[in-house]
Motif scaffolding. Structure first.
Motif, PDB file in Angstrom:
ATOM      1  N   PHE A   1     -12.918 -30.866   7.318  1.00 44.91           N
ATOM      2  CA  PHE A   1     -12.057 -31.958   6.909  1.00 44.91           C
ATOM      3  C   PHE A   1     -10.629 -31.446   6.862  1.00 44.91           C
ATOM      4  CE2 PHE A   1     -12.930 -29.852   2.956  1.00 44.91           C
ATOM      5  CZ  PHE A   1     -11.792 -30.000   2.195  1.00 44.91           C
ATOM      6  N   VAL A   2      -9.686 -32.369   6.788  1.00 47.52           N
ATOM      7  CA  VAL A   2      -8.276 -32.009   6.800  1.00 47.52           C
ATOM      8  C   VAL A   2      -7.552 -32.800   5.711  1.00 47.52           C
ATOM      9  CG1 VAL A   2      -7.670 -33.741   8.545  1.00 47.52           C
ATOM     10  CG2 VAL A   2      -6.267 -31.730   8.301  1.00 47.52           C
ATOM     11  N   ILE A   3      -6.556 -32.199   5.125  1.00 46.46           N
ATOM     12  CA  ILE A   3      -5.709 -32.878   4.149  1.00 46.46           C
ATOM     13  C   ILE A   3      -4.360 -33.107   4.797  1.00 46.46           C
ATOM     14  CG2 ILE A   3      -4.572 -32.689   1.908  1.00 46.46           C
ATOM     15  CD1 ILE A   3      -6.899 -30.863   1.042  1.00 46.46           C
ATOM     16  N   ILE A   4      -3.936 -34.371   4.864  1.00 42.62           N
ATOM     17  CA  ILE A   4      -2.646 -34.695   5.464  1.00 42.62           C
ATOM     18  C   ILE A   4      -1.851 -35.596   4.529  1.00 42.62           C
ATOM     19  CG2 ILE A   4      -3.366 -34.449   7.873  1.00 42.62           C
ATOM     20  CD1 ILE A   4      -3.707 -37.458   8.014  1.00 42.62           C
ATOM     21  N   ASP A   5      -0.551 -35.538   4.651  1.00 44.88           N
ATOM     22  CA  ASP A   5       0.333 -36.437   3.928  1.00 44.88           C
ATOM     23  C   ASP A   5       0.172 -37.822   4.540  1.00 44.88           C
ATOM     24  OD1 ASP A   5       2.413 -37.912   2.855  1.00 44.88           O
ATOM     25  OD2 ASP A   5       3.886 -36.309   3.081  1.00 44.88           O
ATOM     26  N   LYS A   6      -0.124 -38.813   3.732  1.00 49.81           N
ATOM     27  CA  LYS A   6      -0.403 -40.135   4.277  1.00 49.81           C
ATOM     28  C   LYS A   6       0.841 -40.999   4.462  1.00 49.81           C
ATOM     29  CE  LYS A   6      -1.430 -42.503  -0.040  1.00 49.81           C
ATOM     30  NZ  LYS A   6      -2.411 -43.298  -0.753  1.00 49.81           N
ATOM     31  N   ALA A   7       2.019 -40.444   4.310  1.00 48.98           N
ATOM     32  CA  ALA A   7       3.244 -41.238   4.436  1.00 48.98           C
ATOM     33  C   ALA A   7       3.324 -41.947   5.782  1.00 48.98           C
ATOM     34  CB  ALA A   7       4.469 -40.350   4.216  1.00 48.98           C
ATOM     35  N   PHE A   8       2.983 -41.259   6.863  1.00 47.73           N
ATOM     36  CA  PHE A   8       3.067 -41.901   8.176  1.00 47.73           C
ATOM     37  C   PHE A   8       2.045 -43.026   8.322  1.00 47.73           C
ATOM     38  CE2 PHE A   8      -0.189 -38.729   8.995  1.00 47.73           C
ATOM     39  CZ  PHE A   8      -1.061 -39.343   9.886  1.00 47.73           C
ATOM     40  N   LEU A   9       0.943 -42.945   7.587  1.00 47.93           N
ATOM     41  CA  LEU A   9      -0.061 -44.001   7.648  1.00 47.93           C
ATOM     42  C   LEU A   9       0.440 -45.292   7.010  1.00 47.93           C
ATOM     43  CD1 LEU A   9      -3.203 -41.872   6.737  1.00 47.93           C
ATOM     44  CD2 LEU A   9      -2.573 -42.747   8.997  1.00 47.93           C
ATOM     45  N   LEU A  10       1.397 -45.172   6.119  1.00 49.22           N
ATOM     46  CA  LEU A  10       1.951 -46.343   5.439  1.00 49.22           C
ATOM     47  C   LEU A  10       3.177 -46.914   6.144  1.00 49.22           C
ATOM     48  CD1 LEU A  10       1.664 -44.960   1.794  1.00 49.22           C
ATOM     49  CD2 LEU A  10       0.040 -46.418   3.025  1.00 49.22           C
ATOM     50  N   ASN A  11       3.629 -46.247   7.192  1.00 47.77           N
ATOM     51  CA  ASN A  11       4.806 -46.693   7.931  1.00 47.77           C
ATOM     52  C   ASN A  11       4.443 -47.920   8.769  1.00 47.77           C
ATOM     53  OD1 ASN A  11       6.971 -47.087   9.657  1.00 47.77           O
ATOM     54  ND2 ASN A  11       7.244 -44.923  10.114  1.00 47.77           N
ATOM     55  N   GLU A  12       5.039 -49.038   8.472  1.00 43.96           N
ATOM     56  CA  GLU A  12       4.747 -50.285   9.179  1.00 43.96           C
ATOM     57  C   GLU A  12       5.470 -50.378  10.519  1.00 43.96           C
ATOM     58  OE1 GLU A  12       5.618 -53.393   6.418  1.00 43.96           O
ATOM     59  OE2 GLU A  12       3.985 -52.805   5.072  1.00 43.96           O
ATOM     60  N   GLU A  13       6.278 -49.392  10.851  1.00 44.56           N
ATOM     61  CA  GLU A  13       7.044 -49.392  12.100  1.00 44.56           C
ATOM     62  C   GLU A  13       6.262 -48.809  13.274  1.00 44.56           C
ATOM     63  OE1 GLU A  13      10.159 -50.786  12.293  1.00 44.56           O
ATOM     64  OE2 GLU A  13       9.752 -51.372  10.218  1.00 44.56           O
ATOM     65  N   ILE A  14       5.127 -48.183  13.006  1.00 42.61           N
ATOM     66  CA  ILE A  14       4.359 -47.591  14.101  1.00 42.61           C
ATOM     67  C   ILE A  14       2.962 -48.226  14.169  1.00 42.61           C
ATOM     68  CG2 ILE A  14       5.643 -45.420  14.123  1.00 42.61           C
ATOM     69  CD1 ILE A  14       3.332 -44.094  12.677  1.00 42.61           C
ATOM     70  N   SER A  15       2.421 -48.229  15.365  1.00 40.73           N
ATOM     71  CA  SER A  15       1.133 -48.883  15.613  1.00 40.73           C
ATOM     72  C   SER A  15      -0.037 -48.054  15.084  1.00 40.73           C
ATOM     73  CB  SER A  15       0.955 -49.105  17.114  1.00 40.73           C
ATOM     74  OG  SER A  15       0.784 -47.862  17.767  1.00 40.73           O
ATOM     75  N   LEU A  16      -1.185 -48.717  15.024  1.00 41.25           N
ATOM     76  CA  LEU A  16      -2.408 -48.009  14.641  1.00 41.25           C
ATOM     77  C   LEU A  16      -2.736 -46.913  15.646  1.00 41.25           C
ATOM     78  CD1 LEU A  16      -4.857 -50.700  13.301  1.00 41.25           C
ATOM     79  CD2 LEU A  16      -4.506 -48.437  12.344  1.00 41.25           C
ATOM     80  N   LYS A  17      -2.484 -47.165  16.921  1.00 38.94           N
ATOM     81  CA  LYS A  17      -2.726 -46.156  17.948  1.00 38.94           C
ATOM     82  C   LYS A  17      -1.916 -44.905  17.661  1.00 38.94           C
ATOM     83  CE  LYS A  17      -1.380 -47.266  22.047  1.00 38.94           C
ATOM     84  NZ  LYS A  17      -1.116 -47.563  23.459  1.00 38.94           N
ATOM     85  N   ALA A  18      -0.626 -45.079  17.360  1.00 42.86           N
ATOM     86  CA  ALA A  18       0.242 -43.935  17.087  1.00 42.86           C
ATOM     87  C   ALA A  18      -0.196 -43.215  15.807  1.00 42.86           C
ATOM     88  CB  ALA A  18       1.698 -44.381  16.973  1.00 42.86           C
ATOM     89  N   LYS A  19      -0.593 -43.963  14.805  1.00 45.25           N
ATOM     90  CA  LYS A  19      -1.053 -43.350  13.555  1.00 45.25           C
ATOM     91  C   LYS A  19      -2.313 -42.516  13.781  1.00 45.25           C
ATOM     92  CE  LYS A  19       0.903 -46.950  10.660  1.00 45.25           C
ATOM     93  NZ  LYS A  19       0.658 -48.044   9.721  1.00 45.25           N
TER      94      LYS A  19
END
Length: 87
Positions: free
Chosen positions: A12-30
């Motif tokens: 498993f991996v631990i990542i900062d979820k800030a980019f997941l909350l960015n509404e400016e990028i698509s699900l594909k990019a996330k």
């Protein structure tokens, strides 16, 4: 919808979820960024290698990469072979 969490011991991996909350990028990019962040820090990736392990084609990968570049999440580094390496 219920969320079921399981105890994880490895793989498993631990990542900062800030980019997941960015509404400016698509699900594909996330999803692409999450995949790239799951690899070791020193990992060098190649488009052809990523495409081999997904159902997406290279055009889809390129559009996801372009989106991440435009939003400042990744940058591409190009290297050219030294004169010694050219033979």
């Amino acid at each position: 919808m219920a969320i079921y969490r399981i105890h994880k011991e490895d793989n498993f991996v631990i990542i900062d979820k800030a980019f997941l909350l960015n509404e400016e990028i698509s699900l594909k990019a996330k999803g692409l960024l999450a995949l790239l962040l799951s690899y070791p820090d020193n990992w060098q990736f190649y488009k052809a290698e990523i495409v081999q392990h997904t159902t997406d084609k290279e055009n889809s990968l390129n559009s996801g990469l372009k989106e991440l570049i435009e939003n400042g999440y990744i940058c591409l580094l190009y290297t050219s072979p030294s004169p010694r390496d050219r033979g």
